[in-house]
Every structure is written in C-alpha cells, then in structure tokens.
Design an enzyme around this catalytic site. Sequence first.
Site, PDB file in Angstrom:
ATOM      1  CG  HIS A   1      25.071  24.558  -9.477  1.00 45.32           C
ATOM      2  ND1 HIS A   1      25.152  25.711 -10.213  1.00 45.32           N
ATOM      3  CD2 HIS A   1      25.235  23.527 -10.340  1.00 45.32           C
ATOM      4  CE1 HIS A   1      25.348  25.381 -11.483  1.00 45.32           C
ATOM      5  NE2 HIS A   1      25.413  24.081 -11.584  1.00 45.32           N
TER       6      HIS A   1
ATOM      7  CG  ASP B   1      26.291  15.643 -11.584  1.00 46.26           C
ATOM      8  OD1 ASP B   1      25.795  15.179 -12.617  1.00 46.26           O
ATOM      9  OD2 ASP B   1      27.153  16.536 -11.567  1.00 46.26           O
TER      10      ASP B   1
END
Length: 432
Positions: A310, A367
């Site tokens: 991320h 996700d």
Amino acid sequence: MSKEKSAPDATLTVEGKTYSLPVVFGTENDRAIDIGTLLQQTGYTTLDPGYKNTASCTSDITFLDGKEGILSYRGYAIEEIAEKCVFIEVAFLLVHGHLPNPTEYENFRQLLKRFALIHEDMIHFFDHFPPNAPPMAILSVMVNSLSSYYPEMSDDPLKTLDATAARLISKIRTIAAFTYKKSVGHPLVYPRPDLNYCGNFLNMMFDKPVHPYTVRPEAVAALNKLLILHADHEQNCSTSTVRLVGSAGVNLYSSISAGINALWGPLHGGANEAVVTMLETIHNDGDNFKKYIDKAKDRSDPFKLSGFGHRVYKTFDPRGKIIKEACDDLLEVLNVSDPLLDIARRLEEIALNDQYFVERNLFPNVDFYSGIIYRALGIPTNMFTVMFALGRLPGWIAQWKEQQEDPNGKIGRPRQVYIGEPSRPFVPMSKR
Ligand code: CMC
C-alpha cells in the site's frame, strides 16, 4: 487545520538565499510545509512524482496514519464504524459530517427509496454495449449519463447536493445490478421499497422469476461491512481524480464518472479482481506458490502479488484485518468452502515470512480478502471493482463537496519540469 503560533517556519536555502515557509499542523499532528508562495518567492517548483510527499488539500473527512495502521472517518475509528453502523449511516456521515439522528436517518432512507429507479430510457443504453463489455466501463458511462437526465445539478450544485447525493447513492446500486443482469441475459429486477440498501442490491442481482432469492441477514451484514470499509480513503488516485475534475467546475455525476475510471486500474480498485484471478492462476498451476512468490520478487518481471502493499500503510492495513475476520465468519456461516481462501491464507503466510516482503512492508491490503467474500456472496469476479465503486461513492461525494466549498479552492493544475528538446529551428518537410 491550525498553524501553531509556536511552530517555527521552515527555512529553505536555494542558491545561497534563505526563504521562510509556514508550517501547517493537522488535528492529528499531520505536518506540512506550505509551499504556496515557493514559486513566487524563489522561482522554483517542487518535483514529486506520484505525489508521494504532496498534500493536495486540507480535509476534515478521513484520517489515516500509515505507520500506526489507523483509519477514521470524521473522527470515528473504522473498527467501530464497521462493527456498529450500516453502510447508509456511514454514507450520511461522510457526506454530512455527522452521524444521522433517527429523523435524519429516516429522511435519508426515504430519499434513497424515492430515487432507486433510473429513467426507463437509460435502460436501453445497456442493450448497446457488446456482450462482454467491462462492467466498470458501463458504470462510468451510466453515471456520466445521469447528468443529462438530472441536469438540475448544474444550476446551483451545492444547494441541491443532498438530493443529488442520495440520488447517486441509490441509483448506482440499481445501475450496478442492471449491468450484471443484462450481462447474463436475465430479466431486470427492480428495486423493492421493503428491502434495505444492501438487501435490495443483492435481491436485484440474484432474484430470478423461477428461482426467487432469499436475502440472508449474514449476506447483508457482510456487504454492509465491505462497503463501509471502502467508503473513503482520503486522497487516493480515484478521489484525487474526482477532486481534480470537480475543480474545473464539472458537475458531480461527471466527476464521479471520472473517479470510476481511475478506480478501474489494477493498481487501485481493480486489485480485488486481480487478486482472485491471481489465486485462480496459482490454483490451476498446481498450487505452485513458490513460482509466484519468486516472480513477484523478480524485479525484471512485472508480476506483483495483487492485494499486497500500500502506498500509505507501512505496518498493516486496518481494513485488511477487519476483512480477514469477516471473511472467515461469513464462509463459516454460509458453510462455503473455497479453495481460493486456502491459497490466500497460505500465500499470506509465506509472504509475511519472506525477507523481500518484510523489508518492503508488503502485507495484505483491503483487496486481498474482499474478493473471497464477494465470491461467497455470489458476485462474479468482473463485478468486484464495481462493488468497490459502490462503497467508495459516498467518500467521492464528500470530497467533491469539500473541494467545491473550499474558499481557497482552485482549479488543479500541477507544474512540470520540462526535459524535452531545447528550442530549435523548424525544418521544412523537404529537408527532413
Ligand atoms: N508485489 C511485489 N512487490 C511489490 C508489491 C507487490 N504487490 N508492491 C510493491 N512491491 C515492491 C516494489 O516492486 C518496490 O520494490 P523495490 O524497492 O525493489 O523497487 C517496493 O515494493 C515499493 O513499491 P512501490 O511500487 O514503490 O510502492 P507504491 O507505494 O508506489 O505502490 C501499490 C503501492 C499498492 C501500487 C503497490 O504495492 C502494488 O502495486 N500493489 C499491488 C496492487 C494492489 O494490491 N493495489 C491495491 C492497493 S489497496 C486498494 C486501494 O486503496 O486502491
């Protein structure tokens, strides 16, 4: 935002000359150097590819601390909001800045019910897409088209924003479900006023004339949680797109449509679809984890572990943690066994103990497990990013509104450092 009186200005020395730049503090101690006068004072701009160090705005919507793994909406911790609220409560919170009281909540629910249908003419649009058209392409077109069917937005956008926001939040769910029904050639199922937001969506997706669908509370609860976890994430790629497009004075529907397109990318919202595709590939390749871990580590190979890493979180993604638990719970309640879940768990375990991933702070993001939940709910893989868009919509609306209301708001227009040919004389075609 506050500029602490005691905070010393930052100083910058360029070509032997020293300049003073104000320091700005956020309420959670975010610190920024305000470079608003940099170009004017020094003749220099800043160069920051991917905006890794650039705050594009001040905002009071979402706070996240990537080092500590903290995320909050309007000051409320994501863990608590995901546990105690339903999605439309959070949508109201993001758009209006406070949690709804019972009257506000009821009024909002009524607006969502009133606006649930789309203009019948718009239904013909679906017929003109090729059968395998990507649902995200359809979604962005349909949302953009809303600006033609509901043009009152253009006169005084902020005055009508409450209604427009409710209209969008309600209609995007209908558009998403109709997109799916059209893609599989089933008759459309219209929204039902007796069902709640998530139940209505699931019913529009899965009810069939010969096989009536039963809305299960566990499925509704899981969907509420997923949508809440995706509802906002400060200045990510799609949200920045919405704000940038909105900064040119573009209406809300079209700004959101632009955000949908940005979200589509596999490095952003498209990652949830990419995760399941990757897990299927590994499964079909004899569960050969090592091969794919090695590929991900090979810098000459473009392959990356989808659902890992991320830009901002550098310890863990708090959404990923909540989703993993929700995923385990849902699969147990629905009594679903999914081989991809076992692969996901195994991959996570291997990656978290591998030096390459540890050194780079790469861990499962939001996700990684969301796709497994969507599968358990029966949602097809190519609709996953549409689900992300449904969740992210209230955040986009809140951010668009904030940008429009900002008294210092300006059209977004970054600078560049030109590295092309220096000025040169034109050469006529006969001499080239
Ligand atoms: N698999 C393997 N290596 C990776 C991965 C990954 N998923 N992510 C980053 N790296 C490596 C990258 O190659 C680089 O290595 P090196 O230092 O040797 O050059 C290092 O880690 C730093 O990566 P980066 O690309 O500079 O990091 P970034 O902040 O620019 O990118 C990211 C963040 C999310 C785009 C990236 O981690 C990625 O592509 N992940 C996979 C796609 C994904 O899951 N996206 C969803 C993000 S969460 C949902 C959302 O909010 O959009």
